[in-house]
Design an enzyme around this catalytic site. Structure first.
Site, PDB file in Angstrom:
ATOM      1  N   ASP A 116       0.899  -1.248  -0.118  1.00 30.12           N
ATOM      2  CA  ASP A 116      -0.224  -0.116  -0.190  1.00 30.12           C
ATOM      3  C   ASP A 116       0.717   1.036  -0.143  1.00 30.12           C
ATOM      4  O   ASP A 116       0.540   2.518   0.667  1.00 30.12           O
ATOM      5  CB  ASP A 116      -1.034   0.034   1.229  1.00 30.12           C
ATOM      6  CG  ASP A 116      -1.814  -1.464   1.262  1.00 30.12           C
ATOM      7  OD1 ASP A 116      -2.075  -1.835   0.356  1.00 30.12           O
ATOM      8  OD2 ASP A 116      -2.032  -1.660   2.636  1.00 30.12           O
ATOM      9  N   GLU A 172     -11.572   0.062  -2.887  1.00 32.65           N
ATOM     10  CA  GLU A 172     -10.660   0.523  -2.070  1.00 32.65           C
ATOM     11  C   GLU A 172      -9.468   1.485  -2.749  1.00 32.65           C
ATOM     12  O   GLU A 172      -9.476   1.819  -3.809  1.00 32.65           O
ATOM     13  CB  GLU A 172     -10.078  -0.683  -1.369  1.00 32.65           C
ATOM     14  CG  GLU A 172      -9.190  -1.453  -2.194  1.00 32.65           C
ATOM     15  CD  GLU A 172      -8.777  -2.982  -1.353  1.00 32.65           C
ATOM     16  OE1 GLU A 172      -8.711  -2.819  -0.196  1.00 32.65           O
ATOM     17  OE2 GLU A 172      -8.084  -3.786  -1.983  1.00 32.65           O
TER      18      GLU A 172
END
Length: 795
Positions: free
Chosen positions: A227, A424
């Site tokens: 991420d 997301e």
């Protein structure tokens, strides 16, 4: 591991040749991981105390042998000799009752040797656990050549329901029903040494070559990071990542269980100013009882920005507390120190407009516009279980909200982002007056997927004229990046960020490339950071990015004439990093200080495109802490097997940080620099804190250096003096085998002096090294001097 049930007559249910082959295969599969240090539960495993704690296996009435000490040892001064064996199981045994526990995993090693010239050229040996009665389990094996020491090794898990009240370990040769018919084959004498049984505590040090020299991806190969969110500050990009390494727990086979993210509560930070040499800044303790934000339990998907608040620049690190909310902590620099200014989560279900009852409140993405107004995008999920086309393609699960001037509060109500197939990883950035919202598409909620929207698991984007949108399906422009599985074979989730450095835009993403290289192709959800260039069409839309191992080009050469943290790495194999006390020499006293550790023989690190200039370098210095004697650091150019151009013997006192220098013969131009580590097998050799190179110069730092040995009472001392004969102040570093001392700003005509206590009554003659550093004609210059001192006896 092969479990065997024996009757007292020691009959086997399968031929021993088959059993041996099965066990050999099983053990071979379990020798991949490196075990972290754990206490040896074997007493007198090296037989240095003779036969103490050892006896002959007596599990059967027919077992019998003679044990006697021998000086023909693999290590140390003694081993055990086994003679007069009655059965194949007749060997040295030790009682482990009360020391091993059911359900736990252990690692076994032992050395064996046999020499009977009438015995076979090779012979298999076993380490075997006897739990009582007829329950025997082979736990380690080796096939060894006659006359040579072989290493029995393996890992084994004691079954959860197994009684260990009579657990015992012994060494044997393969069972046969009538060993006396061929005693040279089955009952030969043998020797045993260095027996160890320890609870298996797997090391998370990655031994595989996870990033090939010349490649740019993955960015790091000694740990994981997912991420990735990029933040540029003062010409350096910092990447903040979910610390997947916290979930990495390789078992006896070397393969970890699946990453569940459940225990991740720290954030990993790396940085670079050239996009090839990456500095490991370690982990930020965000959540949990030891974290900065103790109210949170997890820290996933970080995002970073800075802003001047009340006249001071502050650094705001946002994080997801699993799917239930998002928080923020505040730092004094991009690498801390960090503190909690809010005391609670920033985004929760009570945040106006944040929740629709089915969406997650995670994956914060922060953006500050040119007018100083901050924005946060967040959210995800959205499956309502209806399996409808509307819910699948338009779950409306992500949001954008204004941040307060303090960056730790929100203003107004969150607005819905209706991005097609959104799931997301929301991220917001601006270019040429246009705002871009990128996100990861979902994998389908059961309804039909609109072919006019993005494919599943891809990074898609919208464009608008305001950070608040409106973000509607009509603003959808396409995809930036397909799922990582398209390019690397292993899929999984998708996450990204965009940053600009030196006029070029770049795209961060993650993929399970390091995980795949560790296991030979399998993945368990452990992700690694990657980079790619991001280019745009004339109308502002984004050209699709393709994933690869090449990555991006190094944008500038590395300057070697300064302190370089040793955890600055282009490519490496076998090392790990660890935080130690104190600040960083390169990044300041408040920055965490990491070192390269878990260095074994054959490990290496490297720096890419080091520019030594036309005058070149005349020396290289390493700040090291020796952990074993005899270690060396070899310096090579342009390849890890290239000729050695300098060797630094790591011969300082064990456990003490020392700067050691080796000469270089005028290395000039641009080179990749490889540091290869050499020493005894099986030992942690040393730790390395920093590197520096000494520049050749027509003008040097003019020092008059002398050294002497003397007595103060019964102790010997080494005294070092360095007089500055130059015309400018100099920093003088005095280094001896007994310690070092740095004296700053030694004025012209003045001296630096230190007397070092050797803590010994007698010393041999030796040499000290004195390094002077000064700014001469606008250039930092370093000169090195050696001085000898005589032997001394103060007894």
């Amino acid at each position: 591991m092969l479990k065997r049930v024996r009757k007292t007559t020691r009959r086997r249910v399968a031929a021993i040749a088959v059993a041996g082959a099965m066990l050999a295969a099983a053990v071979a599969a379990t020798t991949g991981p490196v075990q972290a240090a754990a206490p040896n539960i074997i007493v007198n495993g090296g037989f240095e105390d003779g036969l103490t704690s050892w006896f002959v296996n007596n599990g059967n009435a027919t077992d019998g042998a003679t044990l006697s000490p021998t000086t023909d040892a693999y290590g140390g001064s003694n081993a055990v000799l086994v003679t007069n064996r009655k059965t194949t199981g007749s060997g040295p045994m030790q009682d482990l009752s009360g020391k091993v526990q059911a359900g736990k995993t252990y690692a076994i090693t032992a050395r064996v040797k046999y020499e009977n010239p009438n015995s076979p050229a090779t012979k298999q040996f076993f380490a075997t656990m006897h739990y009582g009665g007829g329950t025997y389990t082979n736990v380690g094996t080796v096939t060894v050549a006659r006359g040579q020491w072989g290493l029995i090794q393996g890992t084994f898990t004691i079954p959860a329901g197994q009684s260990v009240s009579t657990a015992r370990l012994f060494i044997e040769t393969p069972w046969t029903s009538d060993p006396a018919s061929a005693p040279d084959t089955h009952l030969m004498d043998f020797k045993v040494d260095d027996v160890s049984v320890a609870e298996f505590v797997p090391s998370t040090t990655i031994e595989a070559l996870g990033k090939n020299p010349g490649e740019g991806n993955p960015l790091i190969s000694h740990k994981f990071g997912a991420d990735g969110n990029a933040f540029v500050h003062d010409g350096r990009v910092y990447i903040y990542m979910t610390n997947d390494t916290q979930e990495y727990k390789p078992g006896p086979t070397g393969v970890s269980s699946t990453n569940t993210y459940a225990s991740i509560n720290t954030i990993t930070v790396i940085s670079s100013d050239d996009l090839m040499n990456w500095v490991d800044h370690g982990e930020i303790p965000v959540a949990g009882s030891s974290g900065v934000a103790r109210y949170a339990s997890n820290s996933w998907a970080p995002a970073m920005e800075s802003k001047i608040v009340d006249g001071k620049e502050k650094f705001f690190l946002y994080f997801a507390n699993n799917g239930g909310g998002s928080g923020v902590i505040v730092g004094d620099s991009p690498v801390g120190p960090w503190h909690d200014e809010r005391g609670s989560l920033l985004i929760t279900g009570s945040t106006p407009g944040a929740s629709n009852g089915k969406n997650w409140l995670f994956d914060p993405g922060v953006f500050i516009d040119d007018d100083g107004q901050g924005y946060l995008v967040f959210g995800g999920g959205g499956d309502d279980g209806t399996r409808s086309a509307e819910n699948t393609n338009h779950p409306k699960s992500t949001r954008v909200i204004k941040l307060g001037d303090d960056m730790i509060s929100t203003e107004g109500s969150a607005e819905v982002i209706d991005a097609p197939l959104v799931f997301e990883a929301g991220h917001l950035f601006k270019r040429d007056g246009k705002y871009y919202y990128s996100y990861s598409s979902n994998f389908g909620f059961g309804g039909p997927i609109d072919p006019n929207g993005p494919p599943t698991g891809a990074i898609a984007y919208l464009m608008a004229d305001s950070p608040m949108g409106p973000w509607t399906p009509e603003t959808y422009k396409g995809i930036i990046f397909k799922n990582p599985g398209t390019y690397f074979g292993a899929g999984g989730n998708n996450h990204q960020s965009v940053f600009q450095l030196d006029g070029q835009y770049y795209f961060t993403y993650h993929a399970q490339t390091l995980n795949s290289r560790i296991t030979g192709g399998a993945t368990q959800g452990f992700r690694s950071p990657h980079l790619a260039k991001l280019d745009f069409n004339a109308d502002g839309t984004i050209k699709e990015v393709k994933g690869d191992y090449k990555g991006v080009e190094q944008i500038r050469n590395l300057d070697p004439y300064r302190v370089i943290e040793a955890e600055t790495i282009a490519w490496q194999q076998g090392i790990a990093t660890e935080k130690i006390d104190g600040g960083s020499e390169e990044f300041g006293a408040q920055a965490p200080n990491l070192v390269v550790h878990d260095i074994d023989n054959g490990d290496w690190t490297s720096l890419a495109k080091v520019d030594f200039g036309t005058e070149g370098a005349t020396g290289v210095t390493a700040k090291v802490r020796p952990l074993a004697t005899g270690g060396k650091i070899q310096v090579r150019l342009d390849g890890r097997t290239s000729p050695v151009v300098a060797t630094i013997p790591v011969d300082a006192p064990l456990g003490e940080w020392t700067k050691l220098t080796a000469q270089l013969d005028g290395v000039t131009g641009v080179h990749d620099v490889y540091f290869t580590y050499v020493g005894a097998d099986g030992a942690d050799l040393f730790e390395v804190d920093s590197w520096s190179f000494e520049a050749a110069s027509s003008q040097g730092v003019d020092l008059a250096v002398s050294a002497s040995s003397r007595c103060i009472g019964a102790s010997t001392y080494v005294a070092v003096t360095a007089v500055n004969n130059g015309e400018v102040p100099a920093t003088v570093e005095l280094t001896t085998p007994y310690g070092s001392k740095t004296v700053a700003d030694v004025a012209p005509g003045k001296q630096a002096y230190q007397s070092f206590n050797t803590r010994a009554g007698q010393i041999d003659a030796g040499t000290v090294t004195v390094k002077g550093t000064a700014t001469i004609d606008g250039k930092q210059v370093t000169s090195t001097y050696d001085a000898a001192y005589a032997a001394a006896n103060c007894g």
